[in-house]
Design an enzyme around this catalytic site. Structure first.
Site, PDB file in Angstrom:
ATOM      1  N   ASP A  17       0.826  -1.214   0.000  1.00  0.00           N
ATOM      2  CA  ASP A  17       0.000   0.000   0.000  1.00  0.00           C
ATOM      3  C   ASP A  17       0.859   1.264   0.000  1.00  0.00           C
ATOM      4  O   ASP A  17       1.983   1.259   0.505  1.00  0.00           O
ATOM      5  CB  ASP A  17      -0.911  -0.025   1.249  1.00  0.00           C
ATOM      6  CG  ASP A  17      -2.069   0.941   1.107  1.00  0.00           C
ATOM      7  OD1 ASP A  17      -2.377   1.370  -0.021  1.00  0.00           O
ATOM      8  OD2 ASP A  17      -2.671   1.281   2.154  1.00  0.00           O
ATOM      9  N   ARG A  21       0.175   7.739  -2.609  1.00  0.00           N
ATOM     10  CA  ARG A  21       0.775   8.787  -1.756  1.00  0.00           C
ATOM     11  C   ARG A  21       2.220   9.053  -2.149  1.00  0.00           C
ATOM     12  O   ARG A  21       2.696  10.176  -2.122  1.00  0.00           O
ATOM     13  CB  ARG A  21       0.679   8.371  -0.269  1.00  0.00           C
ATOM     14  CG  ARG A  21      -0.672   8.694   0.334  1.00  0.00           C
ATOM     15  CD  ARG A  21      -0.897   7.941   1.607  1.00  0.00           C
ATOM     16  NE  ARG A  21      -1.328   6.569   1.337  1.00  0.00           N
ATOM     17  CZ  ARG A  21      -1.533   5.656   2.259  1.00  0.00           C
ATOM     18  NH1 ARG A  21      -1.319   5.950   3.541  1.00  0.00           N
ATOM     19  NH2 ARG A  21      -1.956   4.458   1.936  1.00  0.00           N
ATOM     20  N   HIS A  34       2.444   3.474  -8.999  1.00  0.00           N
ATOM     21  CA  HIS A  34       2.262   2.036  -9.256  1.00  0.00           C
ATOM     22  C   HIS A  34       3.466   1.476 -10.008  1.00  0.00           C
ATOM     23  O   HIS A  34       3.909   0.362  -9.741  1.00  0.00           O
ATOM     24  CB  HIS A  34       0.976   1.802 -10.046  1.00  0.00           C
ATOM     25  CG  HIS A  34      -0.267   2.208  -9.306  1.00  0.00           C
ATOM     26  ND1 HIS A  34      -0.497   1.853  -7.998  1.00  0.00           N
ATOM     27  CD2 HIS A  34      -1.343   2.957  -9.683  1.00  0.00           C
ATOM     28  CE1 HIS A  34      -1.667   2.353  -7.605  1.00  0.00           C
ATOM     29  NE2 HIS A  34      -2.194   3.047  -8.608  1.00  0.00           N
ATOM     30  N   LEU A 128      10.817 -20.279  -4.958  1.00  0.00           N
ATOM     31  CA  LEU A 128       9.735 -19.494  -4.356  1.00  0.00           C
ATOM     32  C   LEU A 128       8.441 -19.596  -5.167  1.00  0.00           C
ATOM     33  O   LEU A 128       8.472 -19.511  -6.394  1.00  0.00           O
ATOM     34  CB  LEU A 128      10.181 -18.020  -4.295  1.00  0.00           C
ATOM     35  CG  LEU A 128       9.145 -17.004  -3.831  1.00  0.00           C
ATOM     36  CD1 LEU A 128       8.880 -17.140  -2.337  1.00  0.00           C
ATOM     37  CD2 LEU A 128       9.594 -15.576  -4.158  1.00  0.00           C
TER      38      LEU A 128
HETATM   39  C1  IPE Z   1      -5.402  -2.668  -0.281  1.00  0.00           C
HETATM   40  O1  IPE Z   1      -5.085  -1.339  -0.393  1.00  0.00           O
HETATM   41  C2  IPE Z   1      -5.397  -3.327  -1.628  1.00  0.00           C
HETATM   42  C3  IPE Z   1      -4.077  -3.506  -2.231  1.00  0.00           C
HETATM   43  C4  IPE Z   1      -2.939  -3.213  -1.683  1.00  0.00           C
HETATM   44  C5  IPE Z   1      -4.096  -4.101  -3.543  1.00  0.00           C
HETATM   45  P1  IPE Z   1      -6.207  -0.226  -0.570  1.00  0.00           P
HETATM   46  O2  IPE Z   1      -5.501   1.078  -0.678  1.00  0.00           O
HETATM   47  O3  IPE Z   1      -7.139  -0.578  -1.649  1.00  0.00           O
HETATM   48  O4  IPE Z   1      -7.000  -0.327   0.818  1.00  0.00           O
HETATM   49  P2  IPE Z   1      -7.705   0.810   1.681  1.00  0.00           P
HETATM   50  O5  IPE Z   1      -8.652   1.525   0.759  1.00  0.00           O
HETATM   51  O6  IPE Z   1      -6.636   1.693   2.211  1.00  0.00           O
HETATM   52  O7  IPE Z   1      -8.396   0.052   2.781  1.00  0.00           O
HETATM   53  C1  IPE Z   2      -1.571   0.265  -3.412  1.00  0.00           C
HETATM   54  O1  IPE Z   2      -1.355   1.626  -3.444  1.00  0.00           O
HETATM   55  C2  IPE Z   2      -1.763  -0.322  -4.796  1.00  0.00           C
HETATM   56  C3  IPE Z   2      -3.151  -0.705  -5.108  1.00  0.00           C
HETATM   57  C4  IPE Z   2      -4.150  -0.682  -4.279  1.00  0.00           C
HETATM   58  C5  IPE Z   2      -3.412  -1.160  -6.463  1.00  0.00           C
HETATM   59  P1  IPE Z   2      -2.547   2.662  -3.443  1.00  0.00           P
HETATM   60  O2  IPE Z   2      -2.939   2.954  -4.846  1.00  0.00           O
HETATM   61  O3  IPE Z   2      -3.643   2.180  -2.568  1.00  0.00           O
HETATM   62  O4  IPE Z   2      -1.847   3.936  -2.804  1.00  0.00           O
HETATM   63  P2  IPE Z   2      -2.432   4.912  -1.701  1.00  0.00           P
HETATM   64  O5  IPE Z   2      -2.924   4.074  -0.577  1.00  0.00           O
HETATM   65  O6  IPE Z   2      -3.548   5.669  -2.370  1.00  0.00           O
HETATM   66  O7  IPE Z   2      -1.298   5.786  -1.313  1.00  0.00           O
HETATM   67 MG    MG Z   3      -4.075   2.424  -0.602  1.00  0.00          MG
END
Ligand code: IPE
Ligand code: IPE
Ligand code: MG
Length: 238
Positions: A17, A21, A34, A128
């Site tokens: 996650d 940001r 990403h 792995l």
């Molecule tokens: C969880 O992250 C899903 C992935 C890392 C793929 P999200 O960013 O979607 O989750 P929330 O919205 O913070 O709960």
């Molecule tokens: C995790 O990063 C990747 C996916 C959920 C695909 P985010 O896209 O959720 O990044 P934040 O949480 O908005 O920073």
């Molecule tokens: Mg996120």
């Protein structure tokens, strides 16, 4: 590498996650975050290989992530295809076997084709096992598991009196893998976000404030080191 590498988790699961940001703090579009995140995956796979971790499950796209803006979803799917295509030779070279869990038929056809291609091309590897959670939702998985069990009962393959924890586990997407020993979540959020709800019952959790694209091999080693100092009790008194 962890100095006292006494307890290496057999299965590590990661909620990757913070990509958005990471991009935002740099004034970049989210997709750049990403892309940077895909590079962090490479480090992580390498680190797990070095530690001889057997399974690594990465939460790459949740069932809820479909609700993001169309443009972001589209870019993420293209990135997935590109990542798989580019990394397949490296996965083969590193003896990594790719697998996937989730409602995979919800993915665009092109993504599905590339995914199955990489799965096939790495099927003979015995290092792995890298499991990508794609269009994955823990609650959906449990629902799919219940449907699968009901079908088995209807067909007379099992008697409903036989249903127990072990049998139910065999009807989940994760039926071929052990439960994760260690769960890592980056970006500091203290929640599961619908990830492996059944399988994480007794998993050790490690949350780091680092955003996923900044997560390095060293960070993974630090998580494993901390895991080694945990005392797992499974609800019993010694
Ligand atoms: C969880 O992250 C899903 C992935 C890392 C793929 P999200 O960013 O979607 O989750 P929330 O919205 O913070 O709960
Ligand atoms: C995790 O990063 C990747 C996916 C959920 C695909 P985010 O896209 O959720 O990044 P934040 O949480 O908005 O920073
Ligand atoms: Mg996120």
């Amino acid at each position: 590498m962890p100095s006292a590498a006494k307890t290496i988790p057999c299965h590590i699961a990661i909620i990757m996650d913070g990509n958005g940001r990471w991009a935002k703090t740099r004034g970049l579009p989210r997709i750049k975050g990403h892309e940077a995140g895909a590079q962090a995956v490479r480090e992580c796979v390498e680190a797990c290989g070095e530690l001889k971790v057997e399974y690594l499950t990465l939460y790459a796209f949740s069932a809820e992530n479909w609700q993001r803006p169309k443009r972001e979803v589209f870019s993420l799917m293209r990135l997935l295809e590109k990542f798989l295509k580019e990394k397949t030779p490296e996965l083969i070279e590193k003896n990594v076997r790719l697998q996937a869990i989730g409602r995979l038929t919800d993915l665009p056809k092109r993504s599905q084709q590339q995914l199955h291609k990489t799965i096939e091309q790495t099927a003979g590897n015995n290092g792995l096992t890298l499991i990508l959670a794609l269009s994955y939702g823990g609650r959906l998985e449990i629902i799919d598991g219940i449907k699968s069990l009901l079908r088995a009962v209807e067909l007379g393959h099992i008697d409903k009196a036989m249903i127990d924890v072990e049998m139910f586990s065999k009807h989940l997407y994760t039926r071929y893998y052990p439960d994760p020993d260690l769960l890592i979540r980056t970006s500091g959020e203290m929640r599961l976000s619908n990830f492996l709800l059944w399988q994480l019952s007794y998993t050790e959790m490690y949350v780091t404030p680092k955003l996923w694209p900044d997560f390095t091999k060293k960070d993974l080693f630090a998580a494993v080191e901390e895991f080694g100092s945990r005392q797992r009790r499974y609800g019993v008194v010694e």
